[in-house]
Design a protein around this motif. Structure first.
Motif, short mmCIF file in Angstrom:
data_model
loop_
_atom_site.label_atom_id
_atom_site.label_comp_id
_atom_site.label_asym_id
_atom_site.label_seq_id
_atom_site.Cartn_x
_atom_site.Cartn_y
_atom_site.Cartn_z
N THR A 71 0.84 -1.18 0.00
CA THR A 71 0.00 0.00 0.00
C THR A 71 0.88 1.23 0.00
N VAL A 72 0.54 2.19 -0.84
CA VAL A 72 1.33 3.40 -0.95
C VAL A 72 0.96 4.37 0.17
N MET A 73 1.98 5.04 0.73
CA MET A 73 1.72 6.11 1.70
C MET A 73 2.52 7.34 1.28
N SER B 107 -6.31 8.50 0.91
CA SER B 107 -6.30 9.66 1.80
C SER B 107 -6.67 9.34 3.24
N ASN B 108 -6.58 8.06 3.63
CA ASN B 108 -6.81 7.68 5.02
C ASN B 108 -5.53 7.88 5.82
N PRO B 109 -5.64 8.29 7.10
CA PRO B 109 -4.44 8.44 7.94
C PRO B 109 -3.70 7.11 8.10
N VAL B 110 -2.38 7.17 8.11
CA VAL B 110 -1.56 5.98 8.36
C VAL B 110 -0.97 6.13 9.76
N ARG C 252 1.94 14.96 8.29
CA ARG C 252 0.75 14.11 8.12
C ARG C 252 1.01 13.07 7.03
N VAL C 253 0.76 11.79 7.37
CA VAL C 253 0.97 10.68 6.43
C VAL C 253 -0.38 10.05 6.12
#
Length: 124
Positions: free
Chosen positions: A12-14, A42-45, A36-37
């Protein structure tokens, strides 16, 4: 004939979606940075390790590492003198994720001026 594929898992790309810098002048200059990652949707990691490097006005460098919280935010701070501060993200790591450096905001700068000093004119 049997074909076996091993290790063909799509990570999964972050990305670093934004960097926010703020300053406070309380017994010296403190600059705070929030990184912010987010993932590709566009979900928070949360739980990602974020490595950063500060450049302070006096020309020194400080490296720091922090973990993202449930909102995907890692927080950092540095103390120095008035002038230009730069925060640079050097890496983001989390198992099962791939850091998309080219799709990320990697630097932010903030100019900090000294707070005005109050002088009691009546005491002169």
């Amino acid at each position: 004939e049997v074909n076996v594929v091993v290790g063909n898992f799509a990570a999964t790309v972050m990305r670093v979606s934004d960097i926010t810098l703020t300053a406070a002048n309380l017994n010296g200059i403190t600059v705070s940075g929030k990184v912010r990652v987010r993932d590709a949707a566009s979900n928070p990691v949360s739980g990602a390790t974020v490595d950063i490097k500060w450049r302070t006005p006096n020309g020194s460098f400080a490296t720091q590492s922090g973990q993202t919280n449930s909102l995907g935010v890692a927080s950092f701070s540095v103390n120095s003198i008035p002038g230009k501060y730069r925060l640079t993200v050097t890496n983001v790591v989390k198992s099962g994720f791939k850091f998309d450096r080219s799709g990320s905001q990697l630097t932010a700068t903030l100019g900090v001026i000294a707070a005005p000093v109050e002088i009691d004119v009546e005491s002169f």
